[in-house]
Write a protein that holds these residues in place. Structure first.
Motif, PDB file in Angstrom:
ATOM      1  N   UNK A   8      72.927  72.055 -66.284  1.00  0.00           N
ATOM      2  CA  UNK A   8      73.588  71.170 -65.321  1.00  0.00           C
ATOM      3  C   UNK A   8      72.798  69.874 -65.141  1.00  0.00           C
ATOM      4  N   UNK A   9      71.479  69.976 -65.236  1.00  0.00           N
ATOM      5  CA  UNK A   9      70.622  68.810 -65.065  1.00  0.00           C
ATOM      6  C   UNK A   9      70.808  67.731 -66.119  1.00  0.00           C
ATOM      7  N   UNK A  10      71.497  68.048 -67.227  1.00  0.00           N
ATOM      8  CA  UNK A  10      71.771  67.043 -68.256  1.00  0.00           C
ATOM      9  C   UNK A  10      72.668  65.933 -67.732  1.00  0.00           C
ATOM     10  N   UNK A  11      73.525  66.247 -66.749  1.00  0.00           N
ATOM     11  CA  UNK A  11      74.455  65.234 -66.252  1.00  0.00           C
ATOM     12  C   UNK A  11      74.481  65.091 -64.736  1.00  0.00           C
ATOM     13  N   UNK A  12      73.742  65.926 -64.036  1.00  0.00           N
ATOM     14  CA  UNK A  12      73.691  65.849 -62.578  1.00  0.00           C
ATOM     15  C   UNK A  12      72.233  65.704 -62.152  1.00  0.00           C
ATOM     16  N   UNK A  13      71.933  64.694 -61.343  1.00  0.00           N
ATOM     17  CA  UNK A  13      70.580  64.498 -60.833  1.00  0.00           C
ATOM     18  C   UNK A  13      70.349  65.494 -59.701  1.00  0.00           C
ATOM     19  N   UNK A  14      69.570  66.531 -59.981  1.00  0.00           N
ATOM     20  CA  UNK A  14      69.325  67.583 -58.997  1.00  0.00           C
ATOM     21  C   UNK A  14      67.956  67.427 -58.352  1.00  0.00           C
ATOM     22  N   UNK A  15      67.884  67.744 -57.068  1.00  0.00           N
ATOM     23  CA  UNK A  15      66.649  67.668 -56.296  1.00  0.00           C
ATOM     24  C   UNK A  15      66.412  69.031 -55.663  1.00  0.00           C
ATOM     25  N   UNK A  26      69.995  70.653 -55.245  1.00  0.00           N
ATOM     26  CA  UNK A  26      71.206  69.978 -54.774  1.00  0.00           C
ATOM     27  C   UNK A  26      71.377  68.640 -55.475  1.00  0.00           C
ATOM     28  N   UNK A  27      72.642  68.220 -55.564  1.00  0.00           N
ATOM     29  CA  UNK A  27      72.951  66.932 -56.165  1.00  0.00           C
ATOM     30  C   UNK A  27      74.421  66.621 -55.990  1.00  0.00           C
ATOM     31  N   UNK A  28      74.882  65.513 -56.536  1.00  0.00           N
ATOM     32  CA  UNK A  28      76.297  65.164 -56.429  1.00  0.00           C
ATOM     33  C   UNK A  28      77.141  66.077 -57.319  1.00  0.00           C
ATOM     34  N   UNK A  39      75.335  72.712 -55.241  1.00  0.00           N
ATOM     35  CA  UNK A  39      74.123  73.521 -55.142  1.00  0.00           C
ATOM     36  C   UNK A  39      73.954  74.382 -56.386  1.00  0.00           C
ATOM     37  N   UNK A  40      72.700  74.540 -56.821  1.00  0.00           N
ATOM     38  CA  UNK A  40      72.374  75.367 -57.978  1.00  0.00           C
ATOM     39  C   UNK A  40      71.249  76.312 -57.600  1.00  0.00           C
ATOM     40  N   UNK A  41      71.428  77.591 -57.929  1.00  0.00           N
ATOM     41  CA  UNK A  41      70.408  78.618 -57.731  1.00  0.00           C
ATOM     42  C   UNK A  41      70.043  79.140 -59.115  1.00  0.00           C
ATOM     43  N   UNK A  42      69.004  78.561 -59.750  1.00  0.00           N
ATOM     44  CA  UNK A  42      68.680  78.921 -61.131  1.00  0.00           C
ATOM     45  C   UNK A  42      67.989  80.269 -61.293  1.00  0.00           C
ATOM     46  N   UNK A  43      67.335  80.765 -60.262  1.00  0.00           N
ATOM     47  CA  UNK A  43      66.582  82.023 -60.355  1.00  0.00           C
ATOM     48  C   UNK A  43      66.798  82.888 -59.112  1.00  0.00           C
ATOM     49  N   UNK A  44      68.028  83.334 -58.860  1.00  0.00           N
ATOM     50  CA  UNK A  44      68.262  84.122 -57.652  1.00  0.00           C
ATOM     51  C   UNK A  44      67.576  85.488 -57.731  1.00  0.00           C
ATOM     52  N   UNK A  45      67.246  86.028 -56.576  1.00  0.00           N
ATOM     53  CA  UNK A  45      66.604  87.339 -56.534  1.00  0.00           C
ATOM     54  C   UNK A  45      67.538  88.417 -57.084  1.00  0.00           C
ATOM     55  N   UNK A  46      68.841  88.250 -56.877  1.00  0.00           N
ATOM     56  CA  UNK A  46      69.830  89.209 -57.369  1.00  0.00           C
ATOM     57  C   UNK A  46      70.908  88.470 -58.132  1.00  0.00           C
TER      58      UNK A  46
END
Length: 108
Positions: A8-15, A26-28, A39-46
């Protein structure tokens, strides 16, 4: 497993906005453009890494992102990410039950 943040970071500026439970970014939104609503959760606990827009309500994992963003089929998205389609099934999936319908009476 898909590196959702890189995909997702290839086209969305995430912080990074949280560090708990694997972190939250988070990002646009690439669909509706809502500022910091995506919102992106790349490593969720579950579960699998996932994303969600709080404005337009689109959500999913890496495969769903490619399907919605680029119009790929499920198989194409799996191939793009190097995943085996059957690996997406989980034991917690709820089976779909088809119920028969009957008319309330003979004249209906």
């Amino acid at each position: 497993m898909t590196d959702l943040l890189a995909l997702i970071g290839k086209e969305v500026a995430l912080v990074r906005v949280a560090t708990s439970a694997g972190g939250e970014w988070a990002g646009p939104c690439p669909w509706c453009g809502g500022d910091d609503r995506f919102r992106v959760w790349p490593n969720p606990a579950k579960g699998r890494p996932r994303w969600w827009c709080r404005q337009c309500s689109r959500h999913g994992d890496g495969i769903q992102y490619l399907r919605e963003r680029y119009g790929m089929t499920f198989g194409e998205a799996c191939t793009e990410l190097g995943e085996v389609p059957s690996a997406r099934r989980s034991a917690s999936a709820v089976p779909v039950t088809v119920m028969a319908c009957q008319a309330p009476n003979a004249t209906w």
